[in-house]
Motif scaffolding. Structure first.
Motif, PDB file in Angstrom:
ATOM      1  N   ASP A 104       0.798  -1.360   0.114  1.00 29.45           N
ATOM      2  CA  ASP A 104      -0.065   0.012  -0.026  1.00 29.45           C
ATOM      3  C   ASP A 104       0.770   1.276   0.084  1.00 29.45           C
ATOM      4  O   ASP A 104       0.758   2.254  -0.774  1.00 29.45           O
ATOM      5  CB  ASP A 104      -0.688  -0.027   1.216  1.00 29.45           C
ATOM      6  N   ASP A 108       0.677   3.547  -2.947  1.00 27.72           N
ATOM      7  CA  ASP A 108      -0.244   5.037  -2.758  1.00 27.72           C
ATOM      8  C   ASP A 108       0.783   6.018  -2.258  1.00 27.72           C
ATOM      9  O   ASP A 108       0.356   7.187  -2.628  1.00 27.72           O
ATOM     10  CB  ASP A 108      -1.313   4.740  -1.483  1.00 27.72           C
ATOM     11  N   ALA A 159       0.879  -1.768 -10.082  1.00 29.04           N
ATOM     12  CA  ALA A 159      -0.117  -0.913  -9.225  1.00 29.04           C
ATOM     13  C   ALA A 159      -1.273  -1.083  -9.178  1.00 29.04           C
ATOM     14  O   ALA A 159      -2.163  -1.538  -8.148  1.00 29.04           O
ATOM     15  CB  ALA A 159       0.369   0.585  -9.183  1.00 29.04           C
ATOM     16  N   ASP A 160      -1.875  -1.186 -10.583  1.00 27.12           N
ATOM     17  CA  ASP A 160      -3.284  -1.414 -10.749  1.00 27.12           C
ATOM     18  C   ASP A 160      -3.758  -2.847 -10.474  1.00 27.12           C
ATOM     19  O   ASP A 160      -5.154  -3.049  -9.981  1.00 27.12           O
ATOM     20  CB  ASP A 160      -3.657  -1.113 -12.332  1.00 27.12           C
ATOM     21  N   TRP A 162      -2.518  -4.433  -7.846  1.00 31.88           N
ATOM     22  CA  TRP A 162      -2.597  -4.636  -6.397  1.00 31.88           C
ATOM     23  C   TRP A 162      -3.785  -3.601  -6.034  1.00 31.88           C
ATOM     24  O   TRP A 162      -4.481  -3.989  -5.009  1.00 31.88           O
ATOM     25  CB  TRP A 162      -1.426  -3.847  -5.830  1.00 31.88           C
ATOM     26  N   ARG A 163      -4.186  -2.624  -6.414  1.00 30.57           N
ATOM     27  CA  ARG A 163      -5.226  -1.819  -6.066  1.00 30.57           C
ATOM     28  C   ARG A 163      -6.824  -2.714  -6.250  1.00 30.57           C
ATOM     29  O   ARG A 163      -7.699  -2.639  -5.712  1.00 30.57           O
ATOM     30  CB  ARG A 163      -5.413  -0.489  -6.880  1.00 30.57           C
ATOM     31  N   ARG A 166      -7.091  -5.077  -3.725  1.00 29.15           N
ATOM     32  CA  ARG A 166      -7.640  -4.542  -2.464  1.00 29.15           C
ATOM     33  C   ARG A 166      -9.213  -4.321  -2.449  1.00 29.15           C
ATOM     34  O   ARG A 166      -9.681  -4.545  -1.402  1.00 29.15           O
ATOM     35  CB  ARG A 166      -7.003  -3.137  -2.067  1.00 29.15           C
TER      36      ARG A 166
END
Length: 170
Positions: A104, A108, A159-160, A162-163, A166
């Motif tokens: 995160d 982020d 990152a996309d 991972w998001r 989540r």
């Protein structure tokens, strides 16, 4: 709890670094003097680059659990979230919880678009953690000297990805 390394972490950090089994895939066991330089290097990366490994602290006891977090020294094959947990805390979920929080942070706060984990193909525990985080094996990569002789694969995700993971978990 994740926080920057502090001088009071050193005894536990040095014990971790001296444990040949725990350090098998992390460059090998280190004498106390080398562990000091390892901790100072990671703390120094916070000052010079604004990120590095966090000390993981057990909330209930204040005990040092391990070191987990963003890592990208010069010549590294990518933006990594790496981990290492002391033997007494292995298998208790701390690595997953801290690695997820570090992911995160990397995505982020640091704005990383890709996150990798460099893992020896024989390190089954780290491979399981990478898979649990949603990372996939992207194949072999080379580490810079003096680690160039280590055989590692880059496990990773965007990152996309991972998001999205989540969001799906909520």
């Amino acid at each position: 709890m994740l926080r920057l390394p502090e001088p009071g972490d050193f005894d536990a950090w040095a014990d971790f670094c001296a444990d040949a089994d725990q350090m098998r895939f992390l460059g090998g066991a280190m004498p106390r003097s080398v562990a000091w330089r390892d901790m100072a290097m990671r703390a120094g990366a916070w000052a010079s680059h604004g990120f590095s490994m966090f000390s993981v602290i057990e909330r209930a006891t204040g005990a040092w659990v391990g070191r987990i977090g963003p890592w990208q020294p010069e010549g590294w094959p990518g933006t990594e979230v790496g981990w290492g947990v002391a033997r007494a805390f292995a298998g208790r979920g701390y690595a997953y919880e801290a690695a997820a929080a570090a992911m995160d942070y990397a995505v982020d706060v640091l704005g990383w678009r890709q996150v990798i984990h460099t893992i020896d193909p024989d390190n089954a525990a780290s491979i399981r953690l990478a898979e649990r985080l949603g990372s996939t094996n992207r194949g072999p990569v080379s580490l810079p000297p003096p680690l160039a002789h280590f055989r590692v694969d880059a496990w990773g995700q965007s990152a996309d990805q991972w998001r999205a993971r989540r969001v799906a978990a909520k």
